[in-house]
Motif scaffolding. Structure first.
Motif, mmCIF file in Angstrom:
data_model
loop_
_atom_site.group_PDB
_atom_site.id
_atom_site.type_symbol
_atom_site.label_atom_id
_atom_site.label_comp_id
_atom_site.label_asym_id
_atom_site.label_seq_id
_atom_site.Cartn_x
_atom_site.Cartn_y
_atom_site.Cartn_z
ATOM 1 N N VAL A 228 2.809 -3.106 -10.705
ATOM 2 C CA VAL A 228 1.507 -3.226 -11.374
ATOM 3 C C VAL A 228 0.464 -2.790 -10.351
ATOM 4 N N GLU A 229 -0.276 -1.752 -10.733
ATOM 5 C CA GLU A 229 -1.296 -1.228 -9.819
ATOM 6 C C GLU A 229 -2.497 -2.143 -9.804
ATOM 7 N N VAL A 230 -3.047 -2.332 -8.614
ATOM 8 C CA VAL A 230 -4.216 -3.220 -8.475
ATOM 9 C C VAL A 230 -5.471 -2.371 -8.436
ATOM 10 N N ARG B 275 0.873 -1.178 0.000
ATOM 11 C CA ARG B 275 0.000 0.000 0.000
ATOM 12 C C ARG B 275 0.911 1.229 0.000
ATOM 13 N N GLY B 276 0.857 1.969 -1.089
ATOM 14 C CA GLY B 276 1.769 3.088 -1.257
ATOM 15 C C GLY B 276 1.419 4.287 -0.393
ATOM 16 N N VAL B 277 2.352 5.233 -0.348
ATOM 17 C CA VAL B 277 2.116 6.462 0.406
ATOM 18 C C VAL B 277 0.949 7.257 -0.196
ATOM 19 N N ASP B 278 0.623 6.961 -1.472
ATOM 20 C CA ASP B 278 -0.502 7.616 -2.147
ATOM 21 C C ASP B 278 -1.789 6.802 -2.011
ATOM 22 N N GLY B 279 -1.752 5.726 -1.217
ATOM 23 C CA GLY B 279 -2.947 4.909 -0.997
ATOM 24 C C GLY B 279 -3.152 3.834 -2.061
ATOM 25 N N LYS B 280 -2.396 3.902 -3.167
ATOM 26 C CA LYS B 280 -2.558 2.902 -4.247
ATOM 27 C C LYS B 280 -1.895 1.579 -3.856
ATOM 28 N N ILE B 281 -2.455 0.487 -4.371
ATOM 29 C CA ILE B 281 -1.869 -0.823 -4.089
ATOM 30 C C ILE B 281 -1.087 -1.288 -5.311
ATOM 31 N N ARG B 282 0.168 -1.666 -5.064
ATOM 32 C CA ARG B 282 1.047 -2.065 -6.154
ATOM 33 C C ARG B 282 1.657 -3.440 -5.888
ATOM 34 N N THR C 18 -6.714 -10.139 -9.508
ATOM 35 C CA THR C 18 -8.120 -10.256 -9.098
ATOM 36 C C THR C 18 -8.225 -10.527 -7.598
ATOM 37 N N LEU C 19 -7.426 -11.471 -7.111
ATOM 38 C CA LEU C 19 -7.515 -11.836 -5.700
ATOM 39 C C LEU C 19 -7.067 -10.675 -4.796
ATOM 40 N N VAL C 20 -5.944 -10.059 -5.152
ATOM 41 C CA VAL C 20 -5.455 -8.941 -4.329
ATOM 42 C C VAL C 20 -6.469 -7.787 -4.379
ATOM 43 N N GLY C 21 -7.069 -7.583 -5.552
ATOM 44 C CA GLY C 21 -8.089 -6.527 -5.684
ATOM 45 C C GLY C 21 -9.268 -6.778 -4.760
ATOM 46 N N LEU C 22 -9.698 -8.030 -4.717
ATOM 47 C CA LEU C 22 -10.836 -8.394 -3.869
ATOM 48 C C LEU C 22 -10.489 -8.262 -2.373
ATOM 49 N N GLU C 23 -9.236 -8.508 -2.057
ATOM 50 C CA GLU C 23 -8.791 -8.499 -0.659
ATOM 51 C C GLU C 23 -8.034 -7.217 -0.308
ATOM 52 N N ARG C 24 -8.290 -6.142 -1.047
ATOM 53 C CA ARG C 24 -7.465 -4.929 -0.892
ATOM 54 C C ARG C 24 -7.462 -4.384 0.533
ATOM 55 N N ILE D 33 -2.839 -17.985 -2.259
ATOM 56 C CA ILE D 33 -3.300 -17.524 -0.947
ATOM 57 C C ILE D 33 -2.545 -16.238 -0.594
ATOM 58 N N LEU D 34 -3.141 -15.465 0.294
ATOM 59 C CA LEU D 34 -2.586 -14.156 0.665
ATOM 60 C C LEU D 34 -2.413 -14.068 2.169
ATOM 61 N N SER D 35 -1.308 -13.445 2.573
ATOM 62 C CA SER D 35 -1.038 -13.325 4.005
ATOM 63 C C SER D 35 -0.467 -11.941 4.318
ATOM 64 N N PRO D 36 -1.179 -11.145 5.144
ATOM 65 C CA PRO D 36 -0.600 -9.851 5.523
ATOM 66 C C PRO D 36 0.636 -10.096 6.401
ATOM 67 N N VAL D 37 1.738 -9.424 6.054
ATOM 68 C CA VAL D 37 2.988 -9.663 6.793
ATOM 69 C C VAL D 37 3.558 -8.370 7.368
#
Ligand SMILES: Cc1ncc(COP(=O)(O)O)c(C=O)c1O
Length: 355
Positions: A353-355, A77-84, A118-124, A161-165
């Motif tokens: 790549v921006e999500v 999650r960037g300083v501009d709020g965008k997810i990359r 798609t998955l990261v977008g859904l789990e943003r 699968i996704l895991s916040p780290v």
């Protein structure tokens, strides 16, 4: 074009952890991506399902002969709020290279990239906010055919699968102590070292545990034939700065072609600094240390980005590098890559790549 991705939402959502409570790989998000493969159908039914156990026959080939590959990348999650995502195409390409080595049918790269986006977008909402934290993405392919003969399986499951780290360095980058491994080897030429597959990590457990027991963070592997040339450090690629030249072992089958390694080599070229991909013996490192030309040593990998090595132990001798402090190039590389990942710096190579 691939089949459309079917989405089934979870009925209840999990409670999300606080950024300062995050570790590595213990918490998983609400959904996962899944696709199946059968010899006669190819890859089919790409879908997002609620996160949960996979039904697996006890005879599934992966459980016996380890026919499986994976990869690992991050969303920030960037300083501009965008997810990359950082260089996801490169990770997809590597997963397919690993797959081919294990006779696993590769994925359509477009489907693999879409599965992640798609998955990261859904789990943003699961992407943590604090600098240093991220959402770790683990795409995996396993052989699911129930068959005990030794041959490539006829059915597979691809899942993500996704895991916040948490931050790898919550208190800033810190140099580590590394033991040069003289007994065990991780891989040999012609083996699996260049593929991201579980067997390599199973092979690394015992040396890793023994090194930890002796007070080291990880081991530096030497080549399996001469026990002389540097291979990898733990689960990172190794780089050594001798004089004004940065040296890293070549991609020759025993080491994983690291995406961070490639990013570092690109930055060094951009900055007009000398770098070589060549075999480097531990004797050359020892000699450079003795003569005072061993300036910096660091590992590169998705987990830490850059990990400075403050001490190398070899044959009972301890080599302290750069006074055990972080070298200036190590810091510059770290800041440059982290800057791109969190959208603090421009991205001239279109790595994100921006999500
Ligand atoms: C054995 C090994 N070497 C090197 C790396 C570094 O690769 P990357 O920079 O693509 O994360 C990894 C993964 O992190 C690894 O598991």
């Amino acid at each position: 074009m691939h089949e459309p991705i079917r989405i089934t939402k979870a009925a209840t959502l999990k409670k999300k952890p606080k950024d300062n409570e995050l570790g590595f790989g213990q918490i998983f998000t609400d959904h996962m991506f899944v696709a199946d493969f059968q010899d006669e159908k190819g890859w089919y039914d790409p879908r997002v399902d609620p996160y949960g156990p996979l039904a697996m026959d006890p005879a599934a080939a992966v459980l016996h002969y380890s026919q499986a590959v994976f990869d690992g990348l991050k969303a920030f999650r960037g300083v501009d709020g965008k997810i990359r995502l950082f260089r996801p195409q490169k990770h997809v390409e590597r997963m397919n290279t690993s797959a081919r080595r294990l006779c696993i049918p590769p994925l359509d790269p477009e489907l693999a990239l879409d599965s992640i986006v798609t998955l990261v977008g859904l789990e943003r909402d699961w992407v943590p906010k604090t600098i240093g934290t991220s959402l770790y993405v683990r795409p995996t392919i396993i052989a699911s055919e129930p068959f005990l003969g030794v041959r490539p399986a006829k059915s597979y499951i691809y899942y993500v699968i996704l895991s916040p780290v948490g931050a790898y360095y919550p208190e800033g980058m810190a140099p580590v102590k590394i033991r040069v491994e003289e007994h065990y080897v991780r891989a040999v030429e012609g083996g699996l070292g260049g593929a991201k597959t579980g067997a390599n990590y199973a092979a690394s457990l015992m040396p890793g545990e023994e090194a930890k027991h002796e007070g080291y963070t990880q081991v530096l592997y030497l080549d399996g034939v001469h026990r002389r040339y540097l291979d990898e450090v733990g689960t990172m690629n190794i780089m050594v700065k001798i004089g004004d030249e940065v040296v890293t072992p070549p991609i020759a089958g025993t080491i994983l072609p690291g995406v961070t390694r490639d990013s570092v080599l690109t930055l060094l070229r951009d900055w007009g600094l000398r770098s070589s991909e060549r075999a480097i013996g531990i004797d050359e490192v020892v000699a450079a240390h003795k003569s005072g030309t061993l300036k910096e040593v660091f590992g590169t990998g998705t987990a830490a980005v850059i990990s400075p090595v403050g001490e190398l132990a070899y044959k009972g001798e301890k080599m302290v590098i750069g006074g055990g402090q972080i070298g200036p190039l190590t810091q510059r590389l770290y800041d440059a890559i982290v800057g791109v990942q969190y959208g603090k710096e421009p991205d001239p190579h279109s790595w994100t790549v921006e999500v």
